[in-house]
Design an enzyme around this catalytic site. Sequence first.
Site, mmCIF file in Angstrom:
data_model
loop_
_atom_site.group_PDB
_atom_site.id
_atom_site.type_symbol
_atom_site.label_atom_id
_atom_site.label_comp_id
_atom_site.label_asym_id
_atom_site.label_seq_id
_atom_site.Cartn_x
_atom_site.Cartn_y
_atom_site.Cartn_z
ATOM 1 N N GLY A 78 89.247 58.324 67.196
ATOM 2 C CA GLY A 78 89.831 58.053 65.881
ATOM 3 C C GLY A 78 91.084 57.205 65.981
ATOM 4 N N ALA A 79 91.020 55.980 65.438
ATOM 5 C CA ALA A 79 92.206 55.105 65.407
ATOM 6 C C ALA A 79 92.864 55.208 64.038
ATOM 7 C CB ALA A 79 91.818 53.669 65.712
ATOM 8 N N GLY A 80 92.995 56.448 63.546
ATOM 9 C CA GLY A 80 93.704 56.666 62.280
ATOM 10 C C GLY A 80 95.172 56.907 62.551
ATOM 11 N N ALA A 111 90.951 63.109 66.821
ATOM 12 C CA ALA A 111 91.795 62.878 65.638
ATOM 13 C C ALA A 111 90.977 62.110 64.610
ATOM 14 C CB ALA A 111 93.050 62.101 66.033
ATOM 15 N N ARG A 164 91.304 65.207 58.619
ATOM 16 C CA ARG A 164 91.586 66.613 58.309
ATOM 17 C C ARG A 164 90.784 67.002 57.073
ATOM 18 N NH1 ARG A 164 95.938 68.728 60.935
ATOM 19 N NH2 ARG A 164 96.306 70.231 59.282
ATOM 20 N N ASP A 194 97.490 68.990 50.456
ATOM 21 C CA ASP A 194 96.296 68.560 51.199
ATOM 22 C C ASP A 194 95.018 69.243 50.717
ATOM 23 O OD1 ASP A 194 98.063 67.169 52.767
ATOM 24 O OD2 ASP A 194 97.389 68.007 54.678
ATOM 25 N N HIS A 218 124.389 41.913 54.910
ATOM 26 C CA HIS A 218 124.095 41.092 56.079
ATOM 27 C C HIS A 218 124.949 41.561 57.243
ATOM 28 C CE1 HIS A 218 123.084 37.619 58.489
ATOM 29 N NE2 HIS A 218 124.367 37.469 58.765
HETATM 30 P P1 NAD Z 1 92.416 59.382 59.543
HETATM 31 O O1 NAD Z 1 91.447 59.553 58.463
HETATM 32 O O2 NAD Z 1 93.675 58.629 59.308
HETATM 33 O O3 NAD Z 1 91.705 58.671 60.799
HETATM 34 C C1 NAD Z 1 90.560 59.186 61.430
HETATM 35 C C2 NAD Z 1 89.789 58.049 62.055
HETATM 36 O O4 NAD Z 1 88.751 58.607 62.855
HETATM 37 C C3 NAD Z 1 89.108 57.141 61.039
HETATM 38 O O5 NAD Z 1 89.502 55.809 61.276
HETATM 39 C C4 NAD Z 1 87.627 57.368 61.304
HETATM 40 O O6 NAD Z 1 86.853 56.214 61.102
HETATM 41 C C5 NAD Z 1 87.612 57.783 62.759
HETATM 42 N N1 NAD Z 1 86.433 58.578 63.155
HETATM 43 C C6 NAD Z 1 85.843 59.577 62.464
HETATM 44 N N2 NAD Z 1 84.796 60.080 63.165
HETATM 45 C C7 NAD Z 1 84.728 59.389 64.328
HETATM 46 C C8 NAD Z 1 83.875 59.440 65.484
HETATM 47 N N3 NAD Z 1 82.884 60.334 65.569
HETATM 48 N N4 NAD Z 1 84.099 58.580 66.511
HETATM 49 C C9 NAD Z 1 85.120 57.686 66.421
HETATM 50 N N5 NAD Z 1 85.954 57.592 65.360
HETATM 51 C C10 NAD Z 1 85.778 58.435 64.328
HETATM 52 O O7 NAD Z 1 92.702 60.856 60.065
HETATM 53 P P2 NAD Z 1 93.811 61.425 61.080
HETATM 54 O O8 NAD Z 1 94.469 60.335 61.831
HETATM 55 O O9 NAD Z 1 93.119 62.506 61.830
HETATM 56 O O10 NAD Z 1 94.866 62.051 60.104
HETATM 57 C C11 NAD Z 1 94.472 63.126 59.223
HETATM 58 C C12 NAD Z 1 95.297 63.144 57.973
HETATM 59 O O11 NAD Z 1 96.633 63.492 58.274
HETATM 60 C C13 NAD Z 1 95.299 61.823 57.266
HETATM 61 O O12 NAD Z 1 94.910 62.034 55.936
HETATM 62 C C14 NAD Z 1 96.716 61.351 57.342
HETATM 63 O O13 NAD Z 1 97.131 60.754 56.136
HETATM 64 C C15 NAD Z 1 97.521 62.608 57.631
HETATM 65 N N6 NAD Z 1 98.628 62.255 58.536
HETATM 66 C C16 NAD Z 1 99.609 61.437 58.081
HETATM 67 C C17 NAD Z 1 100.620 61.045 58.942
HETATM 68 C C18 NAD Z 1 101.685 60.118 58.437
HETATM 69 O O14 NAD Z 1 101.840 60.005 57.240
HETATM 70 N N7 NAD Z 1 102.413 59.427 59.304
HETATM 71 C C19 NAD Z 1 100.621 61.442 60.257
HETATM 72 C C20 NAD Z 1 99.599 62.266 60.687
HETATM 73 C C21 NAD Z 1 98.604 62.653 59.812
#
Ligand code: NAD
Length: 477
Positions: free
Chosen positions: A194-196, A282, A285, A324, A456
Site C-alpha cells: 500500500g502506497a497510501g 497498510a 482502514r 472514522d 520575508h
Molecule cells: P490508504 O487508503 O491511504 O492507502 C492504502 C493503499 O493500499 C491504496 O493506495 C490501495 O490502492 C493500496 N492497496 C490496497 N490493497 C492492496 C493490495 N492487496 N496490494 C497492494 N496495494 C493495495 O490507506 P492507509 O495508508 O492504510 O491509511 C488508512 C487511513 O488512515 C486513511 O484513510 C488515511 O486518511 C488515514 N491516515 C491519515 C494520515 C494523515 O492524515 N497523515 C496518516 C495515517 C493514516
Amino acid sequence: MEPANKKFDVLVIGGGPGGYVAAIRCAQLGLATACIEGWLNEAGKPALGGTCLNVGCIPSKALLDSSHHFAFIKHEAAEHGINAPGATMDVNRLIARKSKIVQALTLGVAGLLRKNKVEWLQGFGKLLADRQVEVTPVTPESGAAYTVSATHIIIATGSVPVRIPPAPVDNELIVDSTGALAFTEVPRRLGIVGAGVIGLELGSVWNRLGAKVVVLEALTEFLPSADCQIAAEAEKILRKQGLDIKLGSKVTGTASNNREVTVNFDSPEGKQQLTLDKLIVAVGRRPNTARLGTDAGLKLDERGFVDVDDECRTNLPGVFAIGDVVRGPMLAHKAMEEGVAVAERIAGKHGHMNYTNIPWVIYTWPEIAWAGRTEQELKSAGTEYRSGAFPFAASGRAKAMGESGGMVKILSDSGTDRILGVHILGPNASELIAEAVLAMEFEGSAEDIALTIHAHPTLSEAMHEAALGVDQRSLHF
Ligand code: NAD
C-alpha cells in the site's frame, strides 16, 4: 456514586480525537458527560486518545521527526559544515522517546477530561435499546459489566486496519501500522503493501534509518487523490530518497519462516517474488463497529460505516456518530470538528462543519498537503480555472534551509477568482496549508492572498507568489 445505572446527558463511546473532544465540548456546554474508552496501552493500563495518540498520528510523527534528524545528519549536515561522521541510530531510544511522548499526551487527555468533569468509564461500550449502554470493563479487576444510560449518545469508535488474506498479520514478520511503530531494530529489507498515507509515512521512517524499502501498490497511479502534478513530483522525490515504489503490484500471497517473509505479487512485469525481513500491511482502514453490538438496531451503510445524515444523526433518536466510523475522510481533525459540531447541536446550538475545506497532509519529506479540488477534478467537472505555481527552488528561505524541492500551486475560478484548491509539496507544507484553508473558509480569492503581506524571508512567500502567479505576475519566478 458508582457509574452503574447512572444517567448522563451525554455518553460518548470512544475516547479518540473525535470522542474526547466531543466530550470536552459537551461538558463545557454544561452537559453531564461520560466518555467510555477501553484502550489498553503498552503497559496494559487504560489510556485515552485512541488510534491517533496511541498508535497513529502522534507516534508516527515522533518517529518521522527523529528519522528526519538522522537523515539530515547522515546526508546533509556536511553541506552545512557540520561534521558528524559515524552517526548511528539507537532504535531502542528512538522507540522509548516515542512511547514517552505518547504517554505524556494520553495522560494529558485524561487530565483534560478530569478538569472538565467528564467521567471516564474504562471499558468497552455496547449499544442497547433506549439509549442504554452496557460497559464491559477492560481489566478483570475492574469488576463486572454494568449499564448506564443517557439522553444523547455519540458513537466515536474510530477505525481499524484492513486485513487482506494474502498477507495475514502475525505481529512478528508481517505487521500492521501499529507493529511498524515498535520495531526493535531497523529491518534490512522492508516491504510495504500500500502506497497510501500510512505506507509512505512509515516507509519514509524506516528508509531514512537505513532499511531497503519496497512499496507494493496495487493501483497503477501514484497517490490518485492528490493533485496529479504534485503526485508526480512527490513520486520522483521519494524514489530518489530510496523508496522503491512498485505500482500496479498486487500482493497475491506470503509465506513466512521464523526469519523472513516471502511475498508473491502480480506486477506489470508478471508474477514476482521478494524476500523480506519485515512486511507492513497498510491497505486502508475500516470502520470499527464490532463491539457496538446489534441489539439497538443501529443502521450501517453498505460499506459498514454507521449511517448518518449531514448532521451526524444515526437512525436511532438521540444517537449521533462521528469520525472514522462514519462517511468522509478518516482524519483526526475531521473527527474533532464533527465532535464539536455534534456537541453544539445536542446543546441546542448551531453546529458548524464545512466538509469542503478539510486539509489533507502526508508527512513525508517534503510534506504533501492540500485543500479543495485537484486540477484533474476541475478538468473533469468542466470548471474553468486559472492556475499559479511557485517552486520552492525560487524561495530564498527554502534555499537557505537547503529545501528546494516541491512547489505551491493555487487553482482559482476563472470568473470569480475564488480559490478552488491549494496544493503544496514542500518543507512544512503541513503548516503552510493552514493559510489556504483559512482563505478558502473566508471564500477568499487568489487576489486576496496576493494582496496579503507575507513576511520575508519565509516559506509562506511561496503561497504569496503562487497567488500572484494566478494573475501571471509572480515577482521571483
Ligand atoms: P490508504 O487508503 O491511504 O492507502 C492504502 C493503499 O493500499 C491504496 O493506495 C490501495 O490502492 C493500496 N492497496 C490496497 N490493497 C492492496 C493490495 N492487496 N496490494 C497492494 N496495494 C493495495 O490507506 P492507509 O495508508 O492504510 O491509511 C488508512 C487511513 O488512515 C486513511 O484513510 C488515511 O486518511 C488515514 N491516515 C491519515 C494520515 C494523515 O492524515 N497523515 C496518516 C495515517 C493514516
